[in-house]
Design a protein around this motif. Structure first.
Motif, mmCIF file in Angstrom:
data_model
loop_
_atom_site.group_PDB
_atom_site.id
_atom_site.type_symbol
_atom_site.label_atom_id
_atom_site.label_comp_id
_atom_site.label_asym_id
_atom_site.label_seq_id
_atom_site.Cartn_x
_atom_site.Cartn_y
_atom_site.Cartn_z
ATOM 1 N N TYR A 63 -9.346 123.483 -69.294
ATOM 2 C CA TYR A 63 -8.235 122.554 -69.349
ATOM 3 C C TYR A 63 -7.908 122.042 -71.015
ATOM 4 C CZ TYR A 63 -6.111 117.831 -68.415
ATOM 5 O OH TYR A 63 -5.312 116.853 -68.297
ATOM 6 N N GLY A 64 -9.361 121.826 -71.562
ATOM 7 C CA GLY A 64 -9.256 121.650 -73.077
ATOM 8 C C GLY A 64 -8.552 122.709 -73.919
ATOM 9 N N VAL A 70 -1.049 123.655 -76.238
ATOM 10 C CA VAL A 70 -0.149 122.990 -76.301
ATOM 11 C C VAL A 70 0.033 122.177 -77.566
ATOM 12 C CG1 VAL A 70 0.629 120.802 -75.205
ATOM 13 C CG2 VAL A 70 -0.032 122.999 -73.802
ATOM 14 N N ILE A 71 -1.320 121.713 -78.038
ATOM 15 C CA ILE A 71 -1.032 120.889 -79.042
ATOM 16 C C ILE A 71 -0.662 121.703 -80.362
ATOM 17 C CG2 ILE A 71 -2.486 119.566 -80.928
ATOM 18 C CD1 ILE A 71 -3.982 118.401 -78.546
ATOM 19 N N ARG A 72 -1.353 122.986 -80.455
ATOM 20 C CA ARG A 72 -0.861 123.875 -81.566
ATOM 21 C C ARG A 72 0.651 124.248 -81.487
ATOM 22 N NH1 ARG A 72 -6.047 126.241 -80.829
ATOM 23 N NH2 ARG A 72 -7.069 126.395 -82.948
ATOM 24 N N GLU A 73 1.136 124.417 -80.427
ATOM 25 C CA GLU A 73 2.595 124.556 -80.221
ATOM 26 C C GLU A 73 3.356 123.586 -80.829
ATOM 27 O OE1 GLU A 73 3.391 125.501 -76.028
ATOM 28 O OE2 GLU A 73 2.487 127.426 -76.273
ATOM 29 N N GLY A 74 2.808 122.436 -80.685
ATOM 30 C CA GLY A 74 3.616 120.896 -81.145
ATOM 31 C C GLY A 74 3.171 120.832 -82.663
ATOM 32 N N LEU A 75 2.054 121.545 -83.214
ATOM 33 C CA LEU A 75 1.878 121.317 -84.612
ATOM 34 C C LEU A 75 2.721 122.340 -85.147
ATOM 35 C CD1 LEU A 75 -2.081 121.137 -84.615
ATOM 36 C CD2 LEU A 75 -0.577 119.465 -85.693
ATOM 37 N N GLU A 76 3.118 123.456 -84.662
ATOM 38 C CA GLU A 76 3.888 124.595 -85.147
ATOM 39 C C GLU A 76 5.352 123.923 -85.250
ATOM 40 O OE1 GLU A 76 3.617 128.095 -82.793
ATOM 41 O OE2 GLU A 76 1.448 128.200 -83.286
ATOM 42 N N ALA A 121 -13.287 118.031 -74.542
ATOM 43 C CA ALA A 121 -13.402 117.472 -75.994
ATOM 44 C C ALA A 121 -13.759 118.462 -77.208
ATOM 45 C CB ALA A 121 -14.200 116.160 -76.202
ATOM 46 N N GLU A 122 -14.695 119.240 -76.778
ATOM 47 C CA GLU A 122 -15.177 120.318 -77.783
ATOM 48 C C GLU A 122 -14.071 121.201 -78.393
ATOM 49 O OE1 GLU A 122 -17.238 122.170 -80.598
ATOM 50 O OE2 GLU A 122 -17.765 120.374 -79.287
ATOM 51 N N PRO A 123 -13.211 121.883 -77.741
ATOM 52 C CA PRO A 123 -12.108 122.639 -78.288
ATOM 53 C C PRO A 123 -11.194 121.830 -79.104
ATOM 54 C CG PRO A 123 -11.741 123.041 -75.883
ATOM 55 C CD PRO A 123 -12.950 122.217 -76.198
ATOM 56 N N LEU A 124 -10.769 120.586 -78.416
ATOM 57 C CA LEU A 124 -9.876 119.716 -79.235
ATOM 58 C C LEU A 124 -10.549 119.256 -80.575
ATOM 59 C CD1 LEU A 124 -8.963 117.619 -76.249
ATOM 60 C CD2 LEU A 124 -7.558 119.187 -77.532
#
Length: 192
Positions: A63-64, A70-76, A121-124
């Protein structure tokens, strides 16, 4: 790990997700439930996981990692279109998508413990650390580390509270507020 082992782990995870949906509360899910749903033996389960807690942590890590994607896509999108709240919006859309919302509630509310939180949290933290380093190469590593920890645990608590209170559906406004209060590697000045 071979292809067969990966397929078996996927089958165990899929059966676990069905068991969670059946039981409604993760504490009521047992290895026998996962094995019954997945049509495999308990010894097959134990060949890959130490128990339900271990499987829950693996699910939380998955899940993380998905949240990071998803966040990386948003950063792009943010870099491409200049939409400063895009990473937050993508994250909130993912968390509240009908096919994910039940899992979000399960992991953040029902299964919430230190190990689950760390698995998510770790991957985030790693993603944010990389973003801070990229955007602020002259700032010390310790500041990058503290900033990523601060962001992840602050957002974790905020999102957990948001989910607990019913996920206000005006997620664009929430994303804009989040971006204004805690930029993902935006401009800031830090001293070590």
């Amino acid at each position: 790990m071979g292809k067969h082992a990966e397929q078996t782990k996927t089958a165990i995870m899929d059966a676990f997700l069905v068991a969670i949906e059946e039981k409604k509360v993760i504490e009521k899910v047992y290895v026998r439930d996962v094995a019954r749903i997945g049509h495999f033996s308990r010894s097959t389960f134990y060949a890959y996981y130490d128990g339900i807690d271990d499987l829950t942590n693996a699910l939380a890590a998955k899940y993380g990692n998905e949240l990071c994607r998803v966040i990386r896509e948003g950063l792009e999108e943010e870099a491409r279109d200049g939409t400063l709240y895009a990473p937050y919006l993508r994250m909130l859309e993912y968390l509240t998508a009908p096919e994910v919302l039940s899992l979000t509630k399960t992991l953040l509310l029902d299964a919430s413990n230190q190990a689950v939180m760390e698995s998510i949290a770790e991957p985030l933290r790693q993603l944010l650390y990389e973003e801070y380093r990229k955007n602020h190469p002259n700032v010390s590593e310790s500041v990058h580390h503290r900033s990523s920890v601060f962001w992840v645990y602050g957002m974790y608590g905020l999102i957990k509270d948001w989910v607990k209170n019913g996920c206000d559906r005006d997620i664009r406004r929430i994303a804009e507020d989040m971006a204004a209060s805690a930029p993902l590697g935006g401009d800031w000045i830090a001293a070590d």
